[in-house]
Design a protein around this motif. Structure first.
Motif, PDB file in Angstrom:
ATOM      1  N   LYS A  79     -17.523   4.798  -7.666  1.00  0.00           N
ATOM      2  CA  LYS A  79     -17.754   6.190  -8.052  1.00  0.00           C
ATOM      3  C   LYS A  79     -18.058   7.088  -6.840  1.00  0.00           C
ATOM      4  N   LYS A  80     -18.094   6.457  -5.631  1.00  0.00           N
ATOM      5  CA  LYS A  80     -18.394   7.203  -4.388  1.00  0.00           C
ATOM      6  C   LYS A  80     -19.708   7.987  -4.510  1.00  0.00           C
ATOM      7  N   LEU A  81     -20.732   7.293  -4.996  1.00  0.00           N
ATOM      8  CA  LEU A  81     -22.038   7.927  -5.184  1.00  0.00           C
ATOM      9  C   LEU A  81     -22.896   7.773  -3.938  1.00  0.00           C
ATOM     10  N   SER A  82     -23.765   8.741  -3.725  1.00  0.00           N
ATOM     11  CA  SER A  82     -24.753   8.635  -2.645  1.00  0.00           C
ATOM     12  C   SER A  82     -26.003   9.400  -3.070  1.00  0.00           C
ATOM     13  N   ASN A  83     -27.110   9.106  -2.409  1.00  0.00           N
ATOM     14  CA  ASN A  83     -28.364   9.813  -2.693  1.00  0.00           C
ATOM     15  C   ASN A  83     -28.728   9.752  -4.186  1.00  0.00           C
ATOM     16  N   VAL A  84     -28.504   8.592  -4.761  1.00  0.00           N
ATOM     17  CA  VAL A  84     -28.688   8.381  -6.201  1.00  0.00           C
ATOM     18  C   VAL A  84     -30.181   8.299  -6.538  1.00  0.00           C
ATOM     19  N   ILE A  85     -30.553   8.822  -7.704  1.00  0.00           N
ATOM     20  CA  ILE A  85     -31.888   8.570  -8.267  1.00  0.00           C
ATOM     21  C   ILE A  85     -31.672   7.505  -9.339  1.00  0.00           C
ATOM     22  N   LEU A  86     -32.249   6.336  -9.105  1.00  0.00           N
ATOM     23  CA  LEU A  86     -31.979   5.156  -9.937  1.00  0.00           C
ATOM     24  C   LEU A  86     -33.110   4.964 -10.941  1.00  0.00           C
ATOM     25  N   LEU A  87     -32.768   4.874 -12.220  1.00  0.00           N
ATOM     26  CA  LEU A  87     -33.752   4.643 -13.280  1.00  0.00           C
ATOM     27  C   LEU A  87     -33.444   3.309 -13.946  1.00  0.00           C
ATOM     28  N   GLY A  88     -34.458   2.480 -14.123  1.00  0.00           N
ATOM     29  CA  GLY A  88     -34.229   1.191 -14.764  1.00  0.00           C
ATOM     30  C   GLY A  88     -35.311   0.843 -15.762  1.00  0.00           C
ATOM     31  N   ASN A  89     -34.885   0.364 -16.929  1.00  0.00           N
ATOM     32  CA  ASN A  89     -35.809  -0.136 -17.946  1.00  0.00           C
ATOM     33  C   ASN A  89     -35.688  -1.650 -18.019  1.00  0.00           C
ATOM     34  N   SER A  90     -36.836  -2.332 -18.024  1.00  0.00           N
ATOM     35  CA  SER A  90     -36.883  -3.777 -18.230  1.00  0.00           C
ATOM     36  C   SER A  90     -36.046  -4.494 -17.165  1.00  0.00           C
ATOM     37  N   LEU A  91     -35.064  -5.282 -17.567  1.00  0.00           N
ATOM     38  CA  LEU A  91     -34.198  -5.969 -16.600  1.00  0.00           C
ATOM     39  C   LEU A  91     -33.485  -4.963 -15.684  1.00  0.00           C
ATOM     40  N   GLY A  92     -33.144  -3.796 -16.215  1.00  0.00           N
ATOM     41  CA  GLY A  92     -32.490  -2.766 -15.399  1.00  0.00           C
ATOM     42  C   GLY A  92     -33.356  -2.314 -14.234  1.00  0.00           C
ATOM     43  N   GLY A  93     -34.673  -2.262 -14.447  1.00  0.00           N
ATOM     44  CA  GLY A  93     -35.587  -1.921 -13.352  1.00  0.00           C
ATOM     45  C   GLY A  93     -35.592  -3.002 -12.282  1.00  0.00           C
TER      46      GLY A  93
END
Length: 253
Positions: A79-93
């Motif tokens: 997706k050519k992403l940069s400077n991402v704000i990453l949110l994760g719940n449970s295993l996703g975190g």
């Protein structure tokens, strides 16, 4: 869920809105719909993306949290992403934590809610009574403070999942991988801003887990949501979104 699932180059994902990227990672038995209220709230001002994590599609030998982190990296590159704000719940975190240690240059900030990575009460370790819908209902209700959040639709989803032999083997393999992969000694290396938004009544990753994350992550803040279990963005979406807004405003360029 009204959002369109896109399929491209072997990736399945939802993408709504424009602006800075919020990349949302679901849990082991979570669905993309767990993040519905976050998408609705933030897609007017942010680019909100949720990839489907291929928990059931990996070869059994490589089913684990590290493999999911590698998949997230492939997706971010695609997706050519940069400077991402990453949110994760449970295993996703947990996957998010592994990812930022491996690729800190791609991530601006991290939000964890009910994250594994230190300690969790697993769904059960095994499913001795898979055929019992009441057993499954009880387990799904355990995820929330208010049992009513465990709708019959949600219970049926989980029931179907754990009665699929192919899926249940991978769920158990992934859960064991998460338990083995304790991150206590590595967390101090994560120096980016981290917001911990936690249900005070989380029975799967209890409050002491959030306190320990807060102590070990050098640039973290901790917010509690009362009368809330393991998935605050589902059970208390307004409060979750309030704390997320505060954090996003704080880290604006």
């Amino acid at each position: 869920m009204d959002f369109v699932l896109k399929e491209e180059k072997g990736f399945s994902y939802i993408e709504e809105g424009e602006g800075e990227t919020l990349l949302l990672l679901h849990g082991l038995m979570g669905a993309l719909s767990n993040w519905d209220e976050v998408i609705k709230e933030f897609s007017p001002n942010y680019r909100v993306i949720i990839p489907v994590l291929p928990i059931y599609d990996m070869p059994l030998l490589t089913t684990g949290v590290r493999s999911l982190s590698k998949y997230v990296h492939k997706f971010i590159k695609f997706k050519k992403l940069s400077n991402v704000i990453l949110l994760g719940n449970s295993l996703g975190g947990h996957v998010g934590l592994i990812y930022v240690l491996a690729h800190p240059g791609y991530v601006k900030a991290l939000v964890l809610t009910g994250s594994s990575g230190l300690y969790e009460n697993a769904f059960g370790g095994s499913f001795p009574r898979r055929e019992s819908i009441d057993f499954v209902r009880e387990k799904v209700q355990y995820t929330f403070y208010d049992p009513a959040v465990a709708t019959e639709e949600l219970v049926q989803e989980v029931y179907q999942m754990i009665n699929d032999r192919h899926k249940v083997i991978r769920i158990l393999a992934m859960a064991k991988s998460a338990i083995r992969h304790n991150m206590k000694t590595e967390l101090r290396k994560i120096t980016m801003p981290v917001s911990l938004i936690w249900g005070r009544d989380d029975k799967i990753t209890p409050p002491e887990v959030a306190v320990e994350f807060n102590e070990l992550l050098p640039n973290s803040e901790l917010h509690w949501i009362d009368k809330c279990g393991h998935a605050p963005m589902m059970e208390r979406p307004e409060e979750f979104n309030k704390y997320l807004t505060m954090f996003l405003n704080k880290i604006k360029k």
